[in-house]
Design an enzyme around this catalytic site. Structure first.
Site, PDB file in Angstrom:
ATOM      1  N   ARG A  78       2.888   9.893   5.588  1.00 27.62           N
ATOM      2  CA  ARG A  78       1.545   9.394   5.296  1.00 27.62           C
ATOM      3  C   ARG A  78       1.098   8.481   6.435  1.00 27.62           C
ATOM      4  O   ARG A  78       1.756   7.469   6.720  1.00 27.62           O
ATOM      5  CB  ARG A  78       1.557   8.622   3.968  1.00 27.62           C
ATOM      6  CG  ARG A  78       0.237   7.969   3.664  1.00 27.62           C
ATOM      7  CD  ARG A  78       0.186   7.270   2.304  1.00 27.62           C
ATOM      8  NE  ARG A  78      -1.119   6.653   2.191  1.00 27.62           N
ATOM      9  CZ  ARG A  78      -1.348   5.379   1.899  1.00 27.62           C
ATOM     10  NH1 ARG A  78      -0.342   4.563   1.606  1.00 27.62           N
ATOM     11  NH2 ARG A  78      -2.567   4.907   1.867  1.00 27.62           N
ATOM     12  N   HIS A 122      -7.968   3.172   5.986  1.00 31.82           N
ATOM     13  CA  HIS A 122      -6.987   2.112   5.759  1.00 31.82           C
ATOM     14  C   HIS A 122      -7.499   0.857   6.490  1.00 31.82           C
ATOM     15  O   HIS A 122      -6.869   0.365   7.415  1.00 31.82           O
ATOM     16  CB  HIS A 122      -5.599   2.552   6.235  1.00 31.82           C
ATOM     17  CG  HIS A 122      -4.462   1.831   5.576  1.00 31.82           C
ATOM     18  ND1 HIS A 122      -3.433   2.477   4.913  1.00 31.82           N
ATOM     19  CD2 HIS A 122      -4.177   0.510   5.472  1.00 31.82           C
ATOM     20  CE1 HIS A 122      -2.570   1.586   4.450  1.00 31.82           C
ATOM     21  NE2 HIS A 122      -3.001   0.379   4.780  1.00 31.82           N
ATOM     22  N   GLU A 167      -6.323   1.198  -1.121  1.00 30.64           N
ATOM     23  CA  GLU A 167      -6.429  -0.111  -1.768  1.00 30.64           C
ATOM     24  C   GLU A 167      -7.834  -0.719  -1.693  1.00 30.64           C
ATOM     25  O   GLU A 167      -8.054  -1.760  -1.057  1.00 30.64           O
ATOM     26  CB  GLU A 167      -5.391  -1.081  -1.183  1.00 30.64           C
ATOM     27  CG  GLU A 167      -3.965  -0.615  -1.403  1.00 30.64           C
ATOM     28  CD  GLU A 167      -2.919  -1.636  -0.961  1.00 30.64           C
ATOM     29  OE1 GLU A 167      -3.286  -2.638  -0.327  1.00 30.64           O
ATOM     30  OE2 GLU A 167      -1.735  -1.435  -1.261  1.00 30.64           O
ATOM     31  N   ASN A 292       0.438   2.155  -4.886  1.00 29.42           N
ATOM     32  CA  ASN A 292       1.134   1.253  -3.971  1.00 29.42           C
ATOM     33  C   ASN A 292       1.722   0.135  -4.817  1.00 29.42           C
ATOM     34  O   ASN A 292       0.994  -0.645  -5.426  1.00 29.42           O
ATOM     35  CB  ASN A 292       0.168   0.668  -2.933  1.00 29.42           C
ATOM     36  CG  ASN A 292      -0.385   1.737  -1.997  1.00 29.42           C
ATOM     37  OD1 ASN A 292       0.024   2.899  -2.033  1.00 29.42           O
ATOM     38  ND2 ASN A 292      -1.310   1.340  -1.144  1.00 29.42           N
ATOM     39  N   TYR A 294       4.493  -3.089  -5.081  1.00 29.56           N
ATOM     40  CA  TYR A 294       5.400  -4.029  -4.411  1.00 29.56           C
ATOM     41  C   TYR A 294       6.055  -5.014  -5.372  1.00 29.56           C
ATOM     42  O   TYR A 294       7.208  -5.373  -5.198  1.00 29.56           O
ATOM     43  CB  TYR A 294       4.639  -4.811  -3.326  1.00 29.56           C
ATOM     44  CG  TYR A 294       4.282  -3.916  -2.163  1.00 29.56           C
ATOM     45  CD1 TYR A 294       5.205  -3.665  -1.155  1.00 29.56           C
ATOM     46  CD2 TYR A 294       3.058  -3.261  -2.105  1.00 29.56           C
ATOM     47  CE1 TYR A 294       4.911  -2.807  -0.102  1.00 29.56           C
ATOM     48  CE2 TYR A 294       2.752  -2.401  -1.059  1.00 29.56           C
ATOM     49  CZ  TYR A 294       3.691  -2.179  -0.068  1.00 29.56           C
ATOM     50  OH  TYR A 294       3.393  -1.317   0.955  1.00 29.56           O
ATOM     51  N   GLU A 352       3.088   3.875  -1.483  1.00 33.12           N
ATOM     52  CA  GLU A 352       3.727   2.777  -0.740  1.00 33.12           C
ATOM     53  C   GLU A 352       4.681   2.045  -1.661  1.00 33.12           C
ATOM     54  O   GLU A 352       4.339   1.753  -2.804  1.00 33.12           O
ATOM     55  CB  GLU A 352       2.708   1.735  -0.240  1.00 33.12           C
ATOM     56  CG  GLU A 352       1.809   2.202   0.864  1.00 33.12           C
ATOM     57  CD  GLU A 352       0.845   1.110   1.334  1.00 33.12           C
ATOM     58  OE1 GLU A 352       1.137  -0.093   1.189  1.00 33.12           O
ATOM     59  OE2 GLU A 352      -0.224   1.498   1.838  1.00 33.12           O
TER      60      GLU A 352
HETATM   61  C1  FCB Z   1      -0.345  -2.874   1.478  1.00 34.59           C
HETATM   62  C2  FCB Z   1      -1.080  -2.214   2.616  1.00 34.59           C
HETATM   63  C3  FCB Z   1      -0.193  -1.857   3.778  1.00 34.59           C
HETATM   64  C4  FCB Z   1       0.844  -2.920   4.052  1.00 34.59           C
HETATM   65  C5  FCB Z   1       1.569  -3.299   2.794  1.00 34.59           C
HETATM   66  C6  FCB Z   1       2.651  -4.323   2.984  1.00 34.59           C
HETATM   67  O1  FCB Z   1      -1.247  -3.644   0.741  1.00 34.59           O
HETATM   68  O2  FCB Z   1      -1.699  -1.039   2.171  1.00 34.59           O
HETATM   69  O3  FCB Z   1      -1.015  -1.605   4.892  1.00 34.59           O
HETATM   70  O4  FCB Z   1       0.257  -3.994   4.677  1.00 34.59           O
HETATM   71  O5  FCB Z   1       0.654  -3.757   1.845  1.00 34.59           O
END
Ligand code: FCB
Length: 458
Positions: A78, A122, A167, A292, A294, A352
């Site tokens: 990607r 992006h 995002e 995405n 985290y 992500e």
């Molecule tokens: C996300 C973004 C990516 C990167 C990660 C850590 O929010 O999409 O570009 O910065 O965080």
């Protein structure tokens, strides 16, 4: 599914990057500047004054990087297209040199059997469009759809997966409300309009794709389950507001055809009366949702912090990454199950997932990053747990292939599977890259708790 085969056949294993974060030479080959180029060159905006001028020099080294991807065994990669390379003014004349760069990248991927997933936006809006109001301009969805059409016509014969916007929440909130990312505005009244135009931009690009494209198109959203810090009514209410604000703001209109009602009270006077016809155009646009993920959000009521009046806090005993984000793999399972329940089991890709840690320099050609290995392992296992509960998850993309320019944080927050030395561009795959190769070779089994390793994963 047996524990030995926790992922379905055809599951895509990938890694992700974005243009401004890795390419470098943002003005090469006739490209026009983006808002990120300007932002990074504005003193005080990015840590240590760092910019994407060189980044990972992927613009010149993309063939080396594709070789690294092939060595990892990636099924898919990607990347994002820099709008200003293709349309230096953001609209109008196409810059063939810019388009050719992405055509060469796509061809190199296909030669190695790696399926491209192209993100159209992006965060690097052409500065020329920003000067016309950028995402605040009601014409911005049309600009985006026209740009998307250029890419569909040039590359859809070779690109099986498209992502419209990465995002949109981050663009609207961090770019226009809190101001820590480009263009650095802090304006409550701009924020909902930017968000709405991003959604319309997505929908118009999807509509164009329906007549031009033959494959799959979706959006990528940042999601995090919101948990109350305490069972108090105030914390529960704050948690609900933050859930609407982060998780439902963009997906409810796309899947249910309406905005969450909490947004009108969060934004108050700044929330416009959006026409019903717009919401009809948003509904059901896209073939899949990119997730995405985290961390989770642990929420405390914060009456003195309008407009949301909800603060994200860290539990005292939590493991945090270098970004200060809690390591919370169960939240990924929860997020995927929530999507399945709320939005009628849509096709999903994890577009992500990854972690920043302060990695040591190479020793005897190796970089040991055990915390990133543990992060990947636990999150891949969390994805498998969701699949076991019938979530339609079709792929996983690690963020990121390379250490890169982490926006306002600059180069010091490292997310890569591959270490990049900013001085000489040397690339060294980390232990996490070796682990991920094993995961891919075993079709996910190497991340499962009952996995018996066959010696050292090289
Ligand atoms: C996300 C973004 C990516 C990167 C990660 C850590 O929010 O999409 O570009 O910065 O965080």
């Amino acid at each position: 599914m047996s524990p030995a085969a926790p992922f379905p056949a055809g599951f895509l294993w990938g890694a992700a990057t974005s243009a401004y974060q890795i390419e470098g030479f943002p003005l090469a080959g006739g490209a026009g500047p983006s808002i990120w180029h300007r932002f990074a060159h504005t003193p005080g905006r990015v840590a240590r004054g760092e910019t994407g001028d060189l980044a990972c020099d992927h613009y010149h080294r993309y063939l080396d990087d594709v070789a690294i991807m092939a060595d990892l065994g990636l099924d898919s990669y990607r990347f994002s297209v820099a709008w200003g390379r293709v349309l230096p003014e953001g609209r109008g004349a196409v810059n063939q040199q810019g388009l050719d760069f992405y055509a060469r990248l796509v061809d190199a991927l296909l030669e190695r059997g790696i399926r491209p997933m192209a993100t159209l936006y992006h965060w690097d809006l052409p500065a020329a469009l920003h000067d016309r109001g950028g995402w605040l301009n009601p014409d911005s969805p049309r600009w985006f759809a026209d740009y998307a059409e250029v890419l569909f016509r040039a590359l859809d014969d070779r690109v099986p997966f498209w992502i419209t916007v990465n995002e949109p929440w981050v663009v609207a909130v961090l770019g226009y409300l809190e101001g820590q990312l480009a263009p650095g505005h802090r304006d409550l009244f701009e924020t909902p309009r930017v968000a709405h135009h991003l959604l319309l931009a997505h929908a118009q690009a999807v509509a164009a794709y329906r007549s031009l494209g033959r494959h799959q198109i979706g959006i990528a959203v940042n999601l995090e389950p919101q948990h109350p810090e305490s069972p108090s009514a105030a914390d529960l209410e704050a948690t609900n507001r933050r859930d609407a604000f982060i998780n439902r703001w963009f997906l409810d209109p796309l899947r249910l055809g309406r905005y969450p009602e909490e947004l009108a009270s969060i934004f108050g006077l700044a929330w416009p009366d959006f026409p019903e016809t717009d919401l009809e155009r948003l509904r059901d646009s896209g073939d899949f949702i990119g997730v995405n993920y985290y961390a989770r959000g642990l929420v405390r009521a914060a009456p003195d912090a309008p407009p949301l009046c909800a603060a994200r806090v860290s539990p005292p005993d939590a493991e945090l990454t270098a970004m200060g984000w809690e390591v919370y793999p169960r939240g990924l399972t929860q997020t995927l199950l929530w999507l399945k329940e709320r939005y009628a089991n849509p096709p999903l890709y994890i577009t992500e997932n990854g972690a920043a840690f302060a990695d040591p320099p190479p020793r005897a050609g190796r970089v040991e990053d055990p915390r990133r290995v543990a992060y990947l392992r636990s999150h891949i296992a969390a994805a498998a747990a969701a699949i076991a509960q019938d979530v339609d998850l079709r792929g996983y993309f690690a963020w990121s292939l390379l250490d890169n320019f982490e926006w306002a944080e600059g180069y010091d927050k490292r997310f890569g599977l591959v270490q990049v030395d900013p001085r000489d561009q040397t690339r060294v795959p980390k232990a996490s890259a070796r682990f991920y190769r094993e995961v891919i070779a075993s079709r996910g089994a190497a991340a499962m708790p009952d996995w018996a390793p066959r010696g050292d994963a090289r």
